[in-house]
Motif scaffolding. Structure first.
Motif, PDB file in Angstrom:
ATOM      1  N   SER A 113     -87.509  98.777-152.297  1.00  0.00           N
ATOM      2  CA  SER A 113     -87.404 100.126-151.745  1.00  0.00           C
ATOM      3  C   SER A 113     -85.934 100.410-151.457  1.00  0.00           C
ATOM      4  N   PRO A 114     -85.559 101.678-151.343  1.00  0.00           N
ATOM      5  CA  PRO A 114     -84.153 101.993-151.029  1.00  0.00           C
ATOM      6  C   PRO A 114     -83.666 101.327-149.744  1.00  0.00           C
ATOM      7  N   GLU A 115     -84.535 101.238-148.759  1.00  0.00           N
ATOM      8  CA  GLU A 115     -84.137 100.612-147.493  1.00  0.00           C
ATOM      9  C   GLU A 115     -83.871  99.119-147.683  1.00  0.00           C
ATOM     10  N   ASP A 116     -84.762  98.447-148.437  1.00  0.00           N
ATOM     11  CA  ASP A 116     -84.572  97.022-148.682  1.00  0.00           C
ATOM     12  C   ASP A 116     -83.323  96.761-149.527  1.00  0.00           C
ATOM     13  N   ARG A 117     -83.052  97.647-150.499  1.00  0.00           N
ATOM     14  CA  ARG A 117     -81.839  97.509-151.315  1.00  0.00           C
ATOM     15  C   ARG A 117     -80.591  97.619-150.440  1.00  0.00           C
ATOM     16  N   LYS A 118     -80.618  98.605-149.555  1.00  0.00           N
ATOM     17  CA  LYS A 118     -79.468  98.809-148.669  1.00  0.00           C
ATOM     18  C   LYS A 118     -79.246  97.572-147.795  1.00  0.00           C
ATOM     19  N   ALA A 119     -80.340  97.012-147.279  1.00  0.00           N
ATOM     20  CA  ALA A 119     -80.234  95.827-146.431  1.00  0.00           C
ATOM     21  C   ALA A 119     -79.680  94.645-147.224  1.00  0.00           C
ATOM     22  N   LEU A 120     -80.139  94.473-148.456  1.00  0.00           N
ATOM     23  CA  LEU A 120     -79.640  93.371-149.282  1.00  0.00           C
ATOM     24  C   LEU A 120     -78.162  93.568-149.614  1.00  0.00           C
ATOM     25  N   LYS A 121     -77.758  94.792-149.896  1.00  0.00           N
ATOM     26  CA  LYS A 121     -76.342  95.062-150.180  1.00  0.00           C
ATOM     27  C   LYS A 121     -75.476  94.696-148.978  1.00  0.00           C
ATOM     28  N   GLU A 122     -75.929  95.068-147.785  1.00  0.00           N
ATOM     29  CA  GLU A 122     -75.164  94.740-146.576  1.00  0.00           C
ATOM     30  C   GLU A 122     -75.091  93.232-146.375  1.00  0.00           C
ATOM     31  N   LYS A 123     -76.238  92.569-146.570  1.00  0.00           N
ATOM     32  CA  LYS A 123     -76.278  91.115-146.438  1.00  0.00           C
ATOM     33  C   LYS A 123     -75.357  90.474-147.472  1.00  0.00           C
ATOM     34  N   TRP A 124     -75.370  90.984-148.699  1.00  0.00           N
ATOM     35  CA  TRP A 124     -74.541  90.440-149.782  1.00  0.00           C
ATOM     36  C   TRP A 124     -73.060  90.524-149.424  1.00  0.00           C
ATOM     37  N   ARG A 125     -72.654  91.656-148.859  1.00  0.00           N
ATOM     38  CA  ARG A 125     -71.238  91.833-148.488  1.00  0.00           C
ATOM     39  C   ARG A 125     -70.797  90.838-147.425  1.00  0.00           C
ATOM     40  N   GLU A 126     -71.730  90.421-146.576  1.00  0.00           N
ATOM     41  CA  GLU A 126     -71.409  89.494-145.496  1.00  0.00           C
ATOM     42  C   GLU A 126     -71.460  88.031-145.934  1.00  0.00           C
ATOM     43  N   MET A 127     -72.064  87.756-147.090  1.00  0.00           N
ATOM     44  CA  MET A 127     -72.214  86.381-147.563  1.00  0.00           C
ATOM     45  C   MET A 127     -70.871  85.801-147.997  1.00  0.00           C
ATOM     46  N   THR A 128     -70.754  84.504-147.803  1.00  0.00           N
ATOM     47  CA  THR A 128     -69.598  83.778-148.324  1.00  0.00           C
ATOM     48  C   THR A 128     -69.855  83.521-149.809  1.00  0.00           C
TER      49      THR A 128
END
Length: 143
Positions: A113-128
């Protein structure tokens, strides 16, 4: 959706590459502005269309997708087209490993869903980088 933009941009680039390969006698002087479609010679028009014609005839199974992409490209705003071109350039400059990771991320996000995509994108940016590599290994698409 960005994959769609990249494909549409690639189709446009193929057509423009065909124009660039036109014979010298059909090519306007470098300083002259390019003419409108109606002012192109039949040979120049054919040079623009030839790459698309060849691809269309070579891949009957891809015709609907090519048609849909062309339609979407025509409906894009100039800003969306610029972003699509930038995305295509970024993709072309990526090393093969990063491309594989981008494909895996795209495939994983496709059904979200768009909300889940947004959450994954944010998580991805924070990942090492190590966390991203681990995510990739866990979510790699199988050949």
């Amino acid at each position: 959706m960005k994959k769609t933009y990249r494909i549409a941009a690639a189709l446009l680039l193929c057509a423009l590459a065909g124009l660039a390969q036109a014979q010298d006698k059909d090519r306007p002087p470098a300083a002259a502005p390019l003419p409108t479609w109606e002012q192109l010679t039949p040979a120049q028009r054919d040079e623009l269309i030839a790459p698309m014609r060849e691809r269309w005839n070579r891949s009957p199974e891809d015709r609907q997708r090519m048609y849909d992409h062309a339609h979407r490209w025509r409906t894009m705003s100039p800003e969306q087209r610029r972003e699509a071109r930038k995305g295509m350039q970024r993709w072309e400059q990526m090393d093969p490993q990063k491309r594989e990771q981008a494909r895996a991320l795209f495939e994983h996000m496709r059904g979200m869903s768009p909300e889940d995509r947004k959450a994954l994108k944010e998580k991805w940016r924070e990942m090492t980088p190590e966390q991203r590599k681990q995510w990739f290994e866990e979510n790699r698409s199988k050949p």
